[in-house]
Design an enzyme around this catalytic site. Structure first.
Site, PDB file in Angstrom:
ATOM      1  CD  GLU B  29      49.440  44.838  61.221  1.00  0.00           C
ATOM      2  OE1 GLU B  29      48.404  44.490  60.147  1.00  0.00           O
ATOM      3  OE2 GLU B  29      50.489  45.594  60.920  1.00  0.00           O
ATOM      4  CD  GLU B  60      51.948  46.838  58.030  1.00  0.00           C
ATOM      5  OE1 GLU B  60      52.241  47.996  58.542  1.00  0.00           O
ATOM      6  OE2 GLU B  60      50.810  46.174  58.157  1.00  0.00           O
ATOM      7  CG  PHE B  83      45.902  41.192  53.518  1.00  0.00           C
ATOM      8  CD1 PHE B  83      44.957  40.430  52.889  1.00  0.00           C
ATOM      9  CD2 PHE B  83      45.341  41.489  55.191  1.00  0.00           C
ATOM     10  CE1 PHE B  83      43.731  40.217  53.205  1.00  0.00           C
ATOM     11  CE2 PHE B  83      44.108  41.311  55.327  1.00  0.00           C
ATOM     12  CZ  PHE B  83      43.223  40.392  54.691  1.00  0.00           C
ATOM     13  CG  PHE B  86      49.255  44.781  54.740  1.00  0.00           C
ATOM     14  CD1 PHE B  86      48.509  45.368  53.675  1.00  0.00           C
ATOM     15  CD2 PHE B  86      48.471  44.361  55.907  1.00  0.00           C
ATOM     16  CE1 PHE B  86      46.988  45.628  53.912  1.00  0.00           C
ATOM     17  CE2 PHE B  86      47.214  44.414  55.898  1.00  0.00           C
ATOM     18  CZ  PHE B  86      46.472  45.075  54.807  1.00  0.00           C
ATOM     19  CG  MET B  88      54.955  46.747  48.765  1.00  0.00           C
ATOM     20  SD  MET B  88      56.668  46.642  48.003  1.00  0.00           S
ATOM     21  CE  MET B  88      57.102  45.188  48.558  1.00  0.00           C
ATOM     22  CG  HIS B 129      43.185  44.041  51.650  1.00  0.00           C
ATOM     23  ND1 HIS B 129      43.102  45.576  51.396  1.00  0.00           N
ATOM     24  CD2 HIS B 129      43.282  43.740  52.888  1.00  0.00           C
ATOM     25  CE1 HIS B 129      43.024  45.944  52.270  1.00  0.00           C
ATOM     26  NE2 HIS B 129      43.276  45.127  53.317  1.00  0.00           N
TER      27      HIS B 129
END
Lengths: 344, 329
Positions: B29, B60, B83, B86, B88, B129
């Site tokens: 991204e 993701e 991050f 993310f 997960m 974050h």
């Protein structure tokens, strides 16, 4: 009773049998018969104790597996599902190594480490069955991306079921492939059930190919029990992909004749429904069509069937005599570089 | 040696590997035109073009899964997850797919996939974050985990990850990006995985410091030195594989161990390291193994709350002084 509703979407019809090379038709029949008999034999050998794990037979779905794989080229690749035996055989898989893998033997396709759920043969372009219903779809998109980046005219086809289109990975992968016009075919085998729940209780639409519009590529519906319809749709989708026009979503309407897994009590469907679909059995239908059109006589097709049964006897014998892995093999092959064993 | 920042060191590694090997490409991204939200990939889009420095949708699963499929087909993708939190969103593709593909397929699948990801708290970024999720993945056989703490290590470890044969989670602490340090210019400079860095030698106690905690551990060690306590500071550099010999050797030398990381204390990387030392080095220890880590609450937003939760130099000092006979903080 669950039946596939009549669709308003674009559909594809096969050409008359006379338009096809008889050797292709015979190979279709052979592979479909091999898929069917492989599954029945695996069920039997599981009962006999040769196969320790659970299996998800694709009896009734032979046409989607074989029709799709035979429409691809040798160096095209597929990702498969938990119901993946037909996909591997469709791509040319050897039943000996398959049976040995299901039996957990060292000479199986994956050295006994994967079993039915993770069976793979990269030499045949079969990148793996998968324990997660949409798990293989992003992988197929990645394979398509690699082909795109290298300028290769190869295609990646993702097999998945009607259940998988409700998992997020499908959405992300379809969006990405559509956005980048990658050479990917989304091959949905809509067998009317996601595990033990009917498709109409899992999604608000029955024609899953309609979802393709949202990703900017065509959605096509075929009779998934008609091997030639599947073949035509995939052939056209592969041409599209090779021409740089991007993905196609193909929905093959079919039916899973056995349970989600072997031993599934199947309380969620009726005898009547199963009889209805047995009358539309893809292997029986194709055999009848070949005979009625006079392409082959019964003797020829019977011989194919007998050869398949013989091949499976050999596969079972191969699996039974195959070495059982030593416990020390459990620790091998997790990594390509082990840093002197430190990663363990 | 010339000094560059941690972010520049990573960019240099990416650039050099992309020049060296046409199969290396980047996607994630905002990695292209934007140059990455932390500026790490700035300029690479202009140099290598949109195919090899590929902006993706916020997807993701497809970023990691796409990288995995491309890796299986012979590419060496470096995918970026903006991050660590993310990760997960890509959980299945990392844990069930990439980590296991080689093993499940009996070695047929090869997965040279690098997943670059930021970690740690950058300050008031709050609970989604700021996490340090390294240890979540230590429990997954098939993954490797790099936690560079210096610009040179960032460059050398990233090159090892890209040239390697396995999926690597490469954790970059956000607060390190602007840190400067000497970095070799040799394009073949690499740092092997599983080789800890002895950042400071000492005789009295060992501080095992991970990622962003290395600088804080060195600061604590300087302060302890003023008190006559000489701390040894070790940075494992990779958590999987883990250079356990180096950790045991140091524990045997000093008899006292503090483990410092920014991940939550419960089942963080320190839990694994402490268990390892308890199993294999307990006879050398003169006291309990102390963990300095984030408290077991989500990382809060407000600065005062955040500071209460995150581990700092003072926490390392308190643990060290306790081990040296002081009162428990």
């Amino acid at each position: 009773m669950s039946e596939h509703p009549v669709s308003a979407l674009e559909t594809i019809s096969s050409q008359p049998l006379s338009a096809y090379d008889p050797s292709l038709l015979l190979e279709m029949f052979r592979r479909m018969t091999l898929v069917r008999e492989f599954e029945l034999r695996a069920i039997e050998e599981r009962r006999n104790g040769l196969i320790p794990g659970f299996i998800h037979p694709c009896v009734g779905q032979e046409a989607t597996a074989v029709g799709a794989c035979l429409a691809l080229k040798q160096d095209d690749v597929i990702t498969s599902t938990h119901r993946g035996h037909g996909h591997l055989i469709g791509k040319g898989g050897d039943p000996r190594y398959m049976m040995a893998e299901l039996a957990g033997r060292s000479t199986g396709y994956c050295l006994g480490r994967g079993g039915s759920l993770h069976i793979a043969d990269f030499d045949l372009g079969m990148l793996g069955a998968n324990g997660i219903v949409a798990g293989g779809i992003p992988i197929a998109v990645g394979a398509g991306l690699a082909f795109h980046l290298r300028g290769e005219k190869r295609v990646a086809l993702a097999f998945f079921g009607d259940g998988a289109v409700n998992q997020g990975a499908f959405h992300e992968a379809a969006n990405m492939a559509g956005l980048w016009k990658l050479p990917v075919i989304f091959m949905c085998e809509n067998n009317l059930y996601g595990e033990g729940t009917p498709q109409h209780k899992q999604a608000p639409i029955a024609d899953l190919a309609r979802r393709a519009e949202g990703y900017g590529f065509p959605g096509v519906i075929v009779d998934g029990n008609d091997v030639l319809e599947v073949y035509e749709a995939v052939r056209m989708a592969a041409e599209r992909a090779r021409a740089g026009l991007g993905p196609t979503f193909i929905e093959g309407k079919t039916y899973r004749q056995r349970g989600h897994y072997e031993g599934d009590p199947m309380v969620y469907r009726t005898q009547e429904e199963m009889e209805y679909w047995k009358a539309r059995d893809p292997v029986v239908l194709f055999r009848r069509r070949l005979l009625e059109a006079g392409v082959f006589d019964a003797q020829t097709l019977d011989k194919v069937h007998q050869d398949v049964l013989h091949q499976l006897d050999e596969a079972v014998a191969f699996a039974k005599s195959a070495p059982i892995p030593g416990p020390e093999e459990a620790l091998l092959g997790v990594y390509g570089d082990t840093h002197n064993g430190l990663v363990f | 040696m010339r000094e560059i920042t941690f972010a520049e060191a990573i960019r240099e590694a990416l650039r050099e590997e992309m020049h060296r090997d046409a199969s290396v490409f980047i996607m994630g991204e905002d990695v292209g035109v934007f140059g990455g939200v932390f500026g790490v990939t700035a300029g690479l889009y202009e140099e290598f073009g949109p195919d090899r420095v590929r902006d993706t949708p916020i997807s993701e699963s497809a970023i990691v899964g796409g990288g995995l499929g491309a890796a299986m087909m012979g590419m060496r993708p470096v995918v970026e997850i903006m991050f660590g939190d993310f990760l997960m969103c890509a959980g299945d593709q990392i844990v069930n797919q990439a980590a296991k593909a080689r093993y499940m397929s009996g070695g047929k699948a090869k997965v040279p996939l690098t997943i670059r990801v930021t970690t740690g708290a950058p300050g008031s970024a709050a609970a989604q974050h700021s996490q340090s999720p390294e240890s979540w993945f230590m429990n997954v056989p098939g993954l490797k985990i790099a936690v560079p703490a210096t610009p040179a290590d960032a460059k050398g470890l990233l090159k090892t990850a890209i040239r390697g044969e396995d999926p690597v989670l490469f954790f970059e602490h956000k607060m390190l990006y602007a840190v400067r340090g000497p970095v070799p210019e040799d394009p073949d400079f690499t740092i092997p995985f599983g080789a800890a860095n002895l950042a400071r030698a000492g005789r009295d106690l060992t501080i095992i410091a991970i990622g962003g905690m290395l600088a804080k551990a060195l600061e604590a060690a300087d302060a302890l030195s003023q008190e006559g306590i000489e701390a040894e500071v070790i940075d494992p550099r990779t958590l999987v594989p883990l250079d356990k010999d180096a950790l045991i050797r140091s524990a045997a030398k000093t008899g006292r161990v503090v483990i410092a990381h920014e991940a939550h204390k419960r089942a963080g990387p320190g839990a694994e390291i402490a268990a390892l030392l308890a199993e294999e080095a307990v006879e050398y220890l003169d006291g309990p193994i102390m963990r300095v880590a984030a408290k077991n609450v989500p990382i809060p937003y407000s600065p005062v709350l955040e500071e209460e939760v995150l581990p700092g130099v003072d926490d390392i000092l308190a643990a060290a002084r306790f081990l040296m006979g002081g009162a428990k903080a």
